[in-house]
Design an enzyme around this catalytic site. Structure first.
Site, PDB file in Angstrom:
ATOM      1  N   HIS A  32       0.810  -1.224   0.000  1.00  0.00           N
ATOM      2  CA  HIS A  32       0.000   0.000   0.000  1.00  0.00           C
ATOM      3  C   HIS A  32       0.843   1.273   0.000  1.00  0.00           C
ATOM      4  O   HIS A  32       0.485   2.272   0.612  1.00  0.00           O
ATOM      5  CB  HIS A  32      -0.968  -0.009   1.179  1.00  0.00           C
ATOM      6  CG  HIS A  32      -2.020  -1.065   1.097  1.00  0.00           C
ATOM      7  ND1 HIS A  32      -2.539  -1.509  -0.102  1.00  0.00           N
ATOM      8  CD2 HIS A  32      -2.653  -1.783   2.070  1.00  0.00           C
ATOM      9  CE1 HIS A  32      -3.447  -2.443   0.132  1.00  0.00           C
ATOM     10  NE2 HIS A  32      -3.532  -2.641   1.428  1.00  0.00           N
TER      11      HIS A  32
ATOM     12  N   HIS B 241      -9.863   1.678   0.591  1.00  0.00           N
ATOM     13  CA  HIS B 241      -9.716   0.448   1.372  1.00  0.00           C
ATOM     14  C   HIS B 241     -10.835   0.312   2.406  1.00  0.00           C
ATOM     15  O   HIS B 241     -10.599  -0.094   3.544  1.00  0.00           O
ATOM     16  CB  HIS B 241      -8.350   0.418   2.057  1.00  0.00           C
ATOM     17  CG  HIS B 241      -7.878  -0.947   2.457  1.00  0.00           C
ATOM     18  ND1 HIS B 241      -8.423  -1.637   3.509  1.00  0.00           N
ATOM     19  CD2 HIS B 241      -6.914  -1.747   1.939  1.00  0.00           C
ATOM     20  CE1 HIS B 241      -7.804  -2.800   3.641  1.00  0.00           C
ATOM     21  NE2 HIS B 241      -6.888  -2.902   2.696  1.00  0.00           N
TER      22      HIS B 241
ATOM     23  N   GLU C  31     -11.478  -4.096  -3.280  1.00  0.00           N
ATOM     24  CA  GLU C  31     -10.591  -2.994  -3.660  1.00  0.00           C
ATOM     25  C   GLU C  31     -10.280  -3.033  -5.154  1.00  0.00           C
ATOM     26  O   GLU C  31      -9.459  -3.827  -5.605  1.00  0.00           O
ATOM     27  CB  GLU C  31      -9.285  -3.074  -2.870  1.00  0.00           C
ATOM     28  CG  GLU C  31      -9.451  -3.156  -1.371  1.00  0.00           C
ATOM     29  CD  GLU C  31      -8.200  -3.697  -0.691  1.00  0.00           C
ATOM     30  OE1 GLU C  31      -7.126  -3.103  -0.878  1.00  0.00           O
ATOM     31  OE2 GLU C  31      -8.293  -4.734   0.001  1.00  0.00           O
TER      32      GLU C  31
END
Length: 377
Positions: A127, A201, A341
């Protein structure tokens, strides 16, 4: 609309309304430990759906919607206190970037140069790194009411930020309409070639965050005939694996709990459940198309996820272990929520046959996704 203009519409913290216009309200939401203020913007549609977004991490803090009986509940895992998103990071509802999901070895090569990134997931980067977009205080650039209520957040990421090349000017817009659709639009421009892969997210329990039984009783549909299988570090092998005959076949609606513990499939073992990218049948598209449908038989709430991107990560909260208390004093554990996602494929910069995550000054980044809420009997 400028911030000053928007604030002129909003008197005493209450948005002006005309007929059935969706409304917007801006308010203080606490502060970070260094004293910097966090702000919140609340978008409300006429059908009872509302979203609260905070400037820290450009985070979707709440998404509230009525059930089949008209009772409104927040369907997102997260924290009541905005400052907790900094103090106890868990990616709840955050804007993820520069690169969502994992890059193997925390490095990639672009135009013959290799870039080493910080490792925050064992030998890999997850991420965008430990100090990525979800940890930043974003600027509120504009807000507006009307057919859609919207807010745009802006952020500048300098060349070399978390090891990535190129200066990025980033914007994320949340826009809620009166039919229950929350559109999230990501845009980024750069001054030199780089890679970008952004998403939201949010982790959902459509029966209401913290509701007994979690989210594994939800029925999920994903229009994808293949996944990108992973190794033991959750890095894609580069192959496409057909879902037919496996626990990953969601082409028809299936209850998540039916197969999330199927240890006969090594992919389930590697992910501790579902933590995998689905190669959507639609591929990369100019306009958002359906990527998933999640339905809760208890409440009747339905969530449809649409995206322009070619992949969708299904995550069943396998690493949520009860160590952090969430909203209303709820202790979240594995299976208490599910994330859907939209994204480019994980490790795409190291897999040339995957859809490219490259952008350059002449070809900026764009991703449009939609969370569309409704109710079924």
């Amino acid at each position: 609309m400028t911030i000053a203009g928007a604030l002129g519409i909003i008197a005493s913290g209450v948005a002006a309304t005309t007929g059935s216009a969706a409304t917007v309200r801006r308010e203080a939401a606490g502060a970070l430990p260094d004293g910097r203020p966090i702000e919140a913007v609340i978008l409300t549609g006429s059908n009872g759906v509302s979203a609260r977004i905070i400037s820290f991490g450009a985070t979707l803090q709440t998404l509230s919607a009525p059930d089949r009986a008209g009772h409104v509940a927040d369907v997102l895992l997260g924290y009541d206190d905005a400052a907790d998103y900094a103090a106890r990071p868990n990616y709840y509802g955050v804007t993820v970037g520069r690169y969502a999901n994992r890059i193997g070895g925390a490095r990639f090569t672009l135009d013959g140069k290799t870039y080493q990134l910080p490792k925050n997931d064992k030998a890999n980067i997850l991420h965008g790194g430990a100090a990525a977009f979800d940890t930043r205080l974003w600027r509120i650039e504009s807000i507006a009411a009307g057919a859609q209520a919207s807010v745009t957040f802006a952020l500048t990421s300098e060349d070399g930020d978390q090891g990535f090349p190129g200066r990025l000017d980033v914007r994320v817009t949340y826009a809620l309409d009166n039919a229950g659709a929350l559109t999230i639009s990501f845009a980024a421009t750069t001054d030199r070639p780089t890679i970008v892969n952004m998403t939201n997210h949010a982790i959902f329990n459509l029966n209401g965050e913290g509701a007994p039984g979690g989210a594994l009783g939800h029925r999920l549909t994903i229009p994808a005939a293949a996944i990108t299988p992973v190794d033991c570090a959750l890095i894609p092998t580069g192959a496409l694996r057909p879902v037919a005959g496996t626990p990953f076949d969601f082409r028809e609606a299936r209850v998540l709990d039916a197969r999330v513990r199927d240890g006969r499939d090594q992919q389930i073992v590697y992910g501790r459940g579902y933590d995998h990218n689905f190669a959507l049948d639609k591929g990369l598209t100019a306009e958002p198309e359906l990527a998933a449908r999640l339905a809760d038989p208890r409440s009747g709430r339905v969530l449809e996820v649409l995206t322009t991107e070619p992949g969708l990560q299904l995550y069943t909260g396998n690493f949520i272990d009860g160590s952090a208390t969430g909203k209303s004093g709820h202790v979240y554990r594995m299976g208490d929520g599910v994330a859907l996602e939209p994204q480019k494929f994980p490790d795409a910069p190291n897999k040339p046959h995957f859809v490219s995550a490259r952008i350059d000054p002449a070809h900026p980044y764009r991703h449009v996704m939609i969370y569309r809420l409704s109710v079924q009997d």
